[in-house]
Design a protein around this motif. Structure first.
Motif, PDB file in Angstrom:
ATOM      1  N   ASN A  99      44.117  45.053  36.850  1.00  0.00           N
ATOM      2  CA  ASN A  99      44.326  46.412  36.390  1.00  0.00           C
ATOM      3  C   ASN A  99      44.179  47.329  37.581  1.00  0.00           C
ATOM      4  N   GLY A 100      45.097  47.209  38.540  1.00  0.00           N
ATOM      5  CA  GLY A 100      44.997  48.000  39.746  1.00  0.00           C
ATOM      6  C   GLY A 100      44.052  47.345  40.738  1.00  0.00           C
TER       7      GLY A 100
ATOM      8  N   PHE B  34      50.856  52.550  38.516  1.00  0.00           N
ATOM      9  CA  PHE B  34      49.543  52.990  38.971  1.00  0.00           C
ATOM     10  C   PHE B  34      49.674  54.250  39.814  1.00  0.00           C
ATOM     11  N   THR B  49      46.337  53.969  35.255  1.00  0.00           N
ATOM     12  CA  THR B  49      47.323  52.928  34.989  1.00  0.00           C
ATOM     13  C   THR B  49      48.064  53.292  33.716  1.00  0.00           C
TER      14      THR B  49
END
Lengths: 112, 113
Positions: A99-100, B34, B49
Motif C-alpha cells: 500500500n505505497g 499514489f 492511495t
C-alpha cells in the motif's frame, strides 16, 4: 525511530572509484527498492527485492549491484563510478501486498 | 507501457488561492494510484492511495480524486508550508511482490504569503 534509514546521506567521490550505499528498514516489510532521482527530480526504479530475492532489475549498468543480506537490509554497490551516476538514490520498502512505499531520506551521490 | 504525466510542472499560488494539480496515467489495470509530497533534501512522504474511479480522500487542505484516466490533487486555501513537490505514482496489475511504483515527474508548488 527512523523507519527506513540510508547511509551515507552525502557521498562525494572521484570517477573510477567503487562505493556502497546502505539501507535498513525496521518496519517488518518484505520488499525493498532502490530508486534513482535525477536532477529534474524524476524517480526511476532500479531494483526491487522481495524477501532477499531479486524481483526487478531495470535497465541499469551492471556496474550497479544490489545485495540483500536479509529482508531488513538492501545495499547498493557501484563500481567504476561515472559522472552520469551523480544523482540522489532512494531506498524504499513496502508490504508484500503493498500500500505505497516508505522512503528513506536519500543519498546524494556526486561524482567529480 | 505504464506512464504517468503530471501538470503543470510548476505552480505558484498566493496564500489562500485554491488550485488543482493533475496526474494523467496509462496503466494496464490500475491497482493503485499514489500521491506523495517531497520537501527539498528529503524522501517522498506518503499522502494518499486511491484504488478505483470515483474514490476521494482528504487530509487537511488536500483532497485527491480519481477517474479512469486521471487524478487531481485539490489544494484548498493553501499556506506557505504546503510548498513542496507533489509526486503521483501508479501501480499496475497483475500485482506481484516487488511490483514497482511508476512515478510522474512531479509538480513543484510554491505558496507565497
Amino acid at each position: 525511530d527512523t523507519a527506513v534509514s540510508q547511509t551515507p546521506k552525502y557521498l562525494v567521490t572521484q570517477m573510477g572509484n567503487d562505493k556502497s550505499i546502505k539501507c535498513e528498514q525496521n518496519l517488518g516489510h518484505d520488499t525493498m527498492y532502490w530508486y534513482k532521482q535525477d536532477s529534474k527530480k524524476f524517480l526511476k526504479i532500479m531494483f526491487s527485492y522481495n524477501n532477499k530475492e531479486l524481483i526487478i532489475n531495470e535497465t541499469v549498468p551492471n556496474r550497479f549491484s544490489p545485495k540483500s543480506p536479509d529482508k531488513a537490509h538492501l545495499n547498493l554497490h557501484i563500481n567504476s563510478l561515472e559522472l552520469g551516476d551523480s544523482a540522489v538514490y532512494f531506498c524504499a520498502s513496502s508490504q508484500r501486498q503493498g500500500n505505497g512505499y516508505t522512503f528513506g531520506s536519500g543519498t546524494r551521490l556526486t561524482v567529480v | 507501457e505504464d506512464q504517468v504525466t503530471q501538470s503543470p510542472e510548476a505552480l505558484r499560488l498566493q496564500e489562500g488561492e485554491s488550485s488543482s494539480l493533475n496526474c494523467s496515467y496509462t496503466v494496464s489495470g490500475l491497482r493503485g494510484l499514489f500521491w506523495y509530497r517531497q520537501d527539498p533534501g528529503k524522501g517522498p512522504e506518503f499522502l494518499f492511495t486511491l484504488y478505483s474511479a470515483g474514490e476521494e480522500k482528504e487530509k487537511e487542505r488536500l483532497k485527491a480524486t480519481l477517474t479512469k484516466k486521471e487524478s487531481f490533487l485539490h489544494i484548498t486555501a493553501p499556506k506557505p508550508e504546503d510548498s513542496a513537490t507533489y509526486l503521483c505514482a501508479v501501480q499496475g496489475a497483475p500485482f506481484q511482490a516487488g511490483t514497482a511504483l511508476i512515478f510522474g515527474k512531479g509538480t513543484t508548488l510554491s505558496v507565497s504569503s
